[in-house]
Structures are given as C-alpha cells and as structure tokens.
Enzyme design. Structure first.
Site, PDB file in Angstrom:
ATOM      1  CD  GLU A  10      -2.930   1.027   2.359  1.00  0.00           C
ATOM      2  OE1 GLU A  10      -3.914   1.794   2.352  1.00  0.00           O
ATOM      3  OE2 GLU A  10      -2.747   0.150   3.238  1.00  0.00           O
ATOM      4  N   GLY A  11       0.501   2.216  -0.818  1.00  0.00           N
ATOM      5  CA  GLY A  11       1.206   3.485  -0.865  1.00  0.00           C
ATOM      6  C   GLY A  11       0.268   4.628  -0.554  1.00  0.00           C
ATOM      7  CB  THR A  12       0.691   8.278  -0.930  1.00  0.00           C
ATOM      8  OG1 THR A  12       1.880   8.229  -0.126  1.00  0.00           O
ATOM      9  CG2 THR A  12      -0.101   9.525  -0.564  1.00  0.00           C
ATOM     10  CG  PHE A  13      -1.185   7.800  -5.651  1.00  0.00           C
ATOM     11  CD1 PHE A  13      -1.341   7.091  -6.821  1.00  0.00           C
ATOM     12  CD2 PHE A  13       0.051   8.369  -5.397  1.00  0.00           C
ATOM     13  CE1 PHE A  13      -0.299   6.939  -7.721  1.00  0.00           C
ATOM     14  CE2 PHE A  13       1.102   8.233  -6.294  1.00  0.00           C
ATOM     15  CZ  PHE A  13       0.918   7.510  -7.453  1.00  0.00           C
ATOM     16  N   GLY A  14      -2.089   4.424  -4.028  1.00  0.00           N
ATOM     17  CA  GLY A  14      -2.304   3.156  -4.714  1.00  0.00           C
ATOM     18  C   GLY A  14      -2.170   1.973  -3.777  1.00  0.00           C
ATOM     19  NE  ARG A  15      -5.888   1.263   0.186  1.00  0.00           N
ATOM     20  CZ  ARG A  15      -6.909   2.060  -0.106  1.00  0.00           C
ATOM     21  NH1 ARG A  15      -7.609   1.860  -1.195  1.00  0.00           N
ATOM     22  NH2 ARG A  15      -7.230   3.050   0.701  1.00  0.00           N
ATOM     23  CB  VAL A  16      -0.364  -4.281  -4.753  1.00  0.00           C
ATOM     24  CG1 VAL A  16      -0.313  -5.637  -5.453  1.00  0.00           C
ATOM     25  CG2 VAL A  16       0.343  -3.225  -5.600  1.00  0.00           C
ATOM     26  CE  LYS A  70       1.621  -3.562 -10.109  1.00  0.00           C
ATOM     27  NZ  LYS A  70       2.695  -3.089 -11.020  1.00  0.00           N
ATOM     28  CG  ASP A 121      11.476   2.648 -12.989  1.00  0.00           C
ATOM     29  OD1 ASP A 121      12.585   2.522 -12.423  1.00  0.00           O
ATOM     30  OD2 ASP A 121      10.451   3.019 -12.387  1.00  0.00           O
ATOM     31  NE  ARG A 151      12.051   1.571  -8.677  1.00  0.00           N
ATOM     32  CZ  ARG A 151      13.343   1.844  -8.824  1.00  0.00           C
ATOM     33  NH1 ARG A 151      14.206   1.393  -7.923  1.00  0.00           N
ATOM     34  NH2 ARG A 151      13.770   2.585  -9.836  1.00  0.00           N
ATOM     35  CG  ASN A 152       9.627  -1.307 -11.470  1.00  0.00           C
ATOM     36  OD1 ASN A 152       8.607  -1.225 -10.784  1.00  0.00           O
ATOM     37  ND2 ASN A 152      10.315  -0.246 -11.836  1.00  0.00           N
ATOM     38  CG  ASP A 191       3.241  -2.743 -15.034  1.00  0.00           C
ATOM     39  OD1 ASP A 191       3.236  -2.241 -13.895  1.00  0.00           O
ATOM     40  OD2 ASP A 191       2.404  -3.584 -15.397  1.00  0.00           O
TER      41      ASP A 191
END
Length: 557
Positions: free
Chosen positions: A289-295, A314, A415, A419-420, A433
């Site tokens: 989970e991030g600030t404006f997105g979740r997995v 995502k 990128d 992490r990717n 991606d």
C-alpha cells in the site's frame, strides 16, 4: 554539474568577491522551501557586501505551480542605495513578468524588505529561460551587477491568472494603513480557508458514502452483475457497491477519456480489448500500500471457468488525482500483448464509472524482488537466506533475457530495477511494469525541481541530463539491478545527494564492488556504466558474458 540545491554547499562556498554595495540580498526560509524544497534555511546571494558567485550563477528551474519569486534585501550602507532592475525573457509570447516595486529606485533604510517578481505563463506548455538583472550603486563609479538566471516551466492547465501581489515590507516602521489592510487580508484568508474546509468536508463525506472500502465491499456485498452468462456458477461478491449499476463494456472508452484528456488511440484500444467485469474480481488481502495506490491479492472468475484463479490487483485510491490514475493505466499497460517467460503480463483492466480503476495480473507465487532480497538479508522467520553467486547469475540471466525480448519488440523499459521485478521460491524472475512503483517505493524516486519523480540513482548519465532513454540506458539500469542482487537490495549511492548524481557520474565515480562479488561479475556491471552509450554492451552481449560466467561456476559445483 554541481547543483545549487544542497544548502551546506551554498553557504560554505568560498568563491566570493567583495561587493561595492553594502547590502544583503537573500531568499527567506519560506521561499527556499517553495523553490528548492529545503527547510529551515535561508539562501544568501549577497551577505554583508560579499556576493555568493556560485549561487548567483546557477540556473534555477521554477516549477509549474510556482508563479512568483520573492527576494528580500536589507540596506547596510546607512543611506539609500540606488538600484535598477530588468527582466529579459527568451520567449515573450510564452511568458511575461511584472514587479511589485518600481524598476528603478532606492533600497530603503529601516529593515528588511521583501519584493516579488510575478510570472505569467501563456496558453501552452513551454520551458522559458529568463534573466533578472539587478544593478545596485554605492557611488557613480562603483556599481554591483547581479544576474539571476531561471528556467520557468509553464503548463497549460496551471497558467497563472491571480491578482498582482502587494509589496510586503518587513521593518519597524509599518504604517497604520498597512496594518489595517493586512488585517483585512488575513481575515479574508481565514474566512476563505474555513469555507474551503467546509466544502472539502462535505464532498469527502459524500464520496465516502458512495465509495466504501474496496476490500470490505469485495468480501461482503452482493453482486452487481450476474454470473449466469458464464459457467452457470452462483453470483460472486462484487468490487462495486450494490447501488452502482453495472456499466456496459463500451463505457470503458468514455471513462478513460475523462481520466486523461489526451489518451492515445493505442492505449484506448488496449483498454477496450482486455476490459474485465469488475464483479468477477474478489479482493482478499492487501499486499502493498502506498499514498495513492494499493496492491491486493485476490481471485478472478473468468467467464466459462469452473473455478477462480489467483490474481494481483493494482488499483488507485479514492483520493488519487486524475493524472495519477492515467499514469497507473498507461504504465500498467506498457507490457500488454507481450509473451515471454521473464515478463509478467496484464490479464485485464477495469475503468468502470464511479469506481477506482484497477489492473489485473496473474499470481502464481511470485513476490516483489526488492522485498524478497531484503527478506533474504533480514529474515524474521529464521536465519537469513544467502544467495549464492550462481543463483545471482541465474536470476540476472532471466532478467536480461526479458529485457532483450522487449528491445526486440522495440520497447524500452525505462525503469529497470529490483522493485519492478518479481521472483518465486524457485528463483524464477519476471520483469513487471512500473505502475505504482513511485508510490510503493518512494525512497527510490526523487524530484530534481521539475515536478517529476524519477529513479535518479538507476538512471544513465544521458537520462539524467537530457531525459534520453534508449536500449543503452536500460543496460545502465541493468548494471544497477545486478548490483542490487549482489547486495540484497542495498540502496545504490546512499551517500550521494540526488541533486549531485549527474556531477558524481560525470566525474567518473560509480558504485563500489560489493563484498564477496567476484571480479568477473563486477566487470559486467562496470561495462554497463560506460559514460558513452555506444560503449555499453547490448543485452545479447550481456547474456553471453553471464552464460559464460555461469558455465565456469557450475564446473566448481
């Protein structure tokens, strides 16, 4: 290129010369924070008659959302100091300016004075160079010349339309009229702030009632569409709230146009081809989970299938902006239509009205490579897992073959990093991606004053300086990925300030050889970091080198 941003360098610069005019000229803490992103610091251009040549000569980018530059000066001469100032703009049709003080006058006595240069962008996107020139005279034969060079970023949707700002004087001789108007202004600001807060509170409550927590809805709400057209199974739990009508698949295109005013036809077609019904997706648990997105980890019941399959989802949070949502979709669909064992494909996408868009990926036991490497180093479930050199080379080979396939399809990843990528327990690697990577791994991305978060410490020198991305820049990033594998996801260049990376690389410095990393493997990394893009190997050459080294390793096992 040595950068202005690091305050410690700015204030300790010794390349200064005496100035004839005895005055101070600086940026306040608030202005430094707005312009440079630094806090609790003032930036002096002239301090007690000494000019900071280094700071004055640096070209400072002015972000799109900043439309006024504030300067503060103080007269130390004991009498008025005459000044003149002018602004030269490289493209007057794209940018105009105005000062809230006269272009000729005297630096007054009696304390500090703050004045502003307002910048008015034209009706289109552009980057405009301009120069502010200030001449301060102590006598007829003694004049100090200052030139401040700036680069203004103008975006069409952020053009300045506000009123002119009045002069702010910080001194001990403030008149009663100034105090009166300042009080009126403060009262208006307070009233406006209260009004905005009330509106935000109302809209947020309304939005909360309409959009419930996706995970809760996925677990407990009834289906918004029937599954009877599929394999005859019962209704699934929905991703939408029950009062939301199930839109037709044709609604996807119009919904995306609302998210991005200028979508490409290719992206539009991709979304239409792989749109899935949201009611077929069930969310089970949050993976990241991030600030404006979740997995999320979830399941997807395809039409005609007897049982659901495990998937990763995502999605953007409710408070994500339209640009963030559009970026999620654009980057998430970058690898759509490709098929390779070392690539993680996109299964589907949903951008139904009045709900957060999501991207669907297969989940077969893979997990994020960066988190896997960190867990190998700092395992709480037992002794850390030490990857052997042979395992590192095998993982690197898989990633290299995946990028080689991308390049054969005339695609540049831009990128490439741990992490990717994803990896399973058998150390099978797949490249993904970079959708949500900025949000989920914010420590890996930095903004250099241009309003764009980039993976600064994974970028090739030409990508840093000119934002040029080619297959050769992917090779550079692959060298950093290989370094991540051998160090179990250490942060690269941890001792280097992001604003100094370009200078650091141009001076010939590179990442140090990791402990226990064989010379042969470090040589592969070093080849990837050649200053000239033409001197770097291709991925075909990298694969040959890694395969040869892997063959040597297996002889000793």
């Amino acid at each position: 290129m040595f950068l202005l941003w690091r305050l410690a360098v700015l204030l300790l610069v010794v390349t200064a010369r005496p100035a004839a005019s005895y005055f101070n000229l600086f940026l306040t803490q608030m202005e430094v924070r707005k312009l440079l992103g630094l806090s609790n610091a003032e930036l002096f251009y002239v301090k007690e008659g000494v000019i900071n040549e280094y700071a004055v000569k640096f070209v400072v980018p002015v972000p799109a959302q900043l439309h006024k530059l504030h300067f503060t000066w103080e007269n130390l001469a004991g009498r008025p100091l005459p000044y003149t100032m002018s602004v030269d703009i490289s493209n007057p049709s794209a940018l105009s300016s105005s000062l809230n003080i006269s272009q000729a006058g005297d630096i007054p006595l009696g304390g500090l004075q703050t004045w502003a240069l307002s910048l008015h962008c034209g009706p289109y996107d552009a980057e405009i160079d301009f120069t502010l020139r200030i001449n301060v005279s102590l006598s007829r034969k003694n004049t100090t010349h200052l030139e401040f060079r700036r680069k203004k970023i103008c975006l069409k949707d952020k053009s300045y339309t506000g009123p002119e700002e009045v002069l702010v004087a910080v001194s001990g001789s403030t008149s009663g009229g100034q105090i009166f108007y300042a009080a009126i202004g403060c009262a208006c600001a307070v009233i406006a702030t209260i009004f905005v807060l009330v509106v935000v509170y109302y809209l947020r409550n309304k939005k909360t009632r309409r959009h419930r927590d996706p995970l809760q809805e996925s677990r407990g709400l009834s289906s918004a569409c029937s599954m009877e057209r599929g394999a005859g199974v019962g209704p699934a739990q929905t991703f939408l709230s029950p009062e939301t009508p199930p839109p037709a698949s044709a609604a996807s295109g119009s919904s995306y146009r609302r998210l991005d005013d200028r979508p490409s036809r290719e992206l539009h077609e991709r979304i239409q081809e792989i749109t899935v019904q949201r009611c077929r997706v069930r969310l089970l648990s949050i993976e990241m989970e991030g600030t404006f997105g979740r997995v999320y980890r979830g399941s997807y019941h395809e039409e005609g299938a007897l049982s659901p399959r495990d998937v990763l989802v995502k999605t953007a949070a409710e408070h994500a902006s339209q640009s963030q949502v559009a970026l999620l979709l654009r980057e998430g669909l970058a690898l759509y239509g490709l098929s390779h064992p070392a690539l993680l494909p996109v299964l589907g996408v949903s951008i139904e009205d009045r709900s957060a868009p999501f991207l669907l990926y297969p989940h077969t036991g893979y997990r994020n490579m960066k988190r896997f490497l960190l867990r190998c180093k700092l395992s709480s479930e037992g002794p850390p897992r030490a990857l052997t050199t042979q395992e590192v080379v095998e993982m690197a080979l898989q990633a290299a073959k995946g990028v080689q396939y991308l390049h054969r399809k005339r695609l540049v990843h831009r990128d490439l990093a741990a992490r990717n990528c994803v990896v399973d327990d058998d150390l099978r690697v797949q490249i993904t991606d970079n959708a949500l990577a900025r949000d989920l791994f914010p420590q890996d991305y930095h903004c250099l004053g241009d309003n764009e978060n980039r993976p600064i410490k994974w970028l090739a020198i030409e990508s840093l300086l000119t934002k040029t991305f080619t297959t050769a820049s992917d090779v550079w990033a692959f060298g950093v990925l290989l370094w991540e594998l051998t160090t179990l996801a250490q942060q690269p260049y941890v001792e280097v300030d992001p604003f100094e990376m370009a200078s650091y690389l141009r001076d010939g410095y590179r990442l140090a050889q990791p402990i226990n990393c064989p010379d042969e493997l470090f040589a592969v990394m070093a080849y990837c970091w050649a200053m000239s893009a033409e001197e770097r190997p291709t991925f075909s050459q990298l694969i040959i080198c890694l395969q040869d080294f892997h063959t040597q390793l297996t002889r000793y096992v």
